[in-house]
Design an enzyme around this catalytic site. Sequence first.
Site, PDB file in Angstrom:
ATOM      1  N   CYS A  73       1.325  -1.301   0.393  1.00  0.00           N
ATOM      2  CA  CYS A  73      -0.096   0.071   0.037  1.00  0.00           C
ATOM      3  C   CYS A  73       0.474   1.524   0.014  1.00  0.00           C
ATOM      4  O   CYS A  73       1.918   1.145   0.079  1.00  0.00           O
ATOM      5  CB  CYS A  73      -0.474  -0.403   1.382  1.00  0.00           C
ATOM      6  SG  CYS A  73      -1.690  -1.303   1.765  1.00  0.00           S
TER       7      CYS A  73
HETATM    8  N1  GLN Z   1      -0.373  -7.109   3.967  1.00  0.00           N
HETATM    9  C1  GLN Z   1      -1.870  -5.006   4.412  1.00  0.00           C
HETATM   10  C2  GLN Z   1      -2.895  -5.816   3.352  1.00  0.00           C
HETATM   11  O1  GLN Z   1      -3.138  -7.231   2.378  1.00  0.00           O
HETATM   12  C3  GLN Z   1      -1.193  -4.474   3.438  1.00  0.00           C
HETATM   13  C4  GLN Z   1      -0.905  -4.190   2.194  1.00  0.00           C
HETATM   14  C5  GLN Z   1       0.103  -3.567   1.759  1.00  0.00           C
HETATM   15  O2  GLN Z   1       0.979  -2.664   2.346  1.00  0.00           O
HETATM   16  N2  GLN Z   1      -0.270  -3.532   0.208  1.00  0.00           N
HETATM   17  O3  GLN Z   1      -3.775  -5.018   3.854  1.00  0.00           O
END
Ligand code: GLN
Length: 229
Positions: free
Chosen positions: A2
């Site tokens: 994210c």
């Molecule tokens: N693992 C977390 C999720 O699935 C964060 C994912 C991310 O940082 N892209 O939301």
Amino acid sequence: MCRHLGWLGEPVSVASVVFDPPSGLLVQSYAPRRQKHGTVNADGWGVGFFDEGPRRWRSDKPLWGDASFASVAPTLRSGCIVAAVRSATVGMPIESSASAPFTDGSWLLSHNGVVDRAVLPVTRDAESTVDSAVLAAHIFDRGLGSLGETIAEIGARDPGARLNILAGDGSRLLATTWGDTLFALDRADGVVLASEPYDDDPAWLDIPDRHLVEVAATGLKLTPLKGSR
Ligand code: GLN
């Protein structure tokens, strides 16, 4: 992975940091420039800010599709903002409660990365089964004062983990770098922490990996974490 963004300083509108910059979180939701894991951040979003306490607006939809939020964002003003756009890790639920920021009633907290939930002892209810919510619950239990130690310990237990945290409590921001990017911009009216720069200002500081970042009225402080290379 994210993308997240934090603001600490004079009250500014949510729109001014999320929607208006040329590569703000809105643009990062469909065209991130520094993202190493994943291509778009379309699995939800969350904007948190403080007035007397933490307030949140979260969704399981792409940020670019929410014209209603975009229309009110210019009127939401705060001196402490924590916002994120989400690219769900494979196997994780897609629901608004899985979108950062998470809260314990005092802090707003976002996680960029991935962690094996099996290494996290959970002692309170997480907001979602997503790894980030379970991690947030663990960090809240340990207390944000131990954030650096907590992240180094989890990193040692799960060598594949990526543990970039961004948290705010209204008067400070705390962040960690552990496996992904983080940048800081020291402006005249406050400090921005962001997974990637929202514009091409050469003043953006590239935070080294495995560091704790503390932002308060006194400025920005970096401390290497145990296990930093
Ligand atoms: N693992 C977390 C999720 O699935 C964060 C994912 C991310 O940082 N892209 O939301």
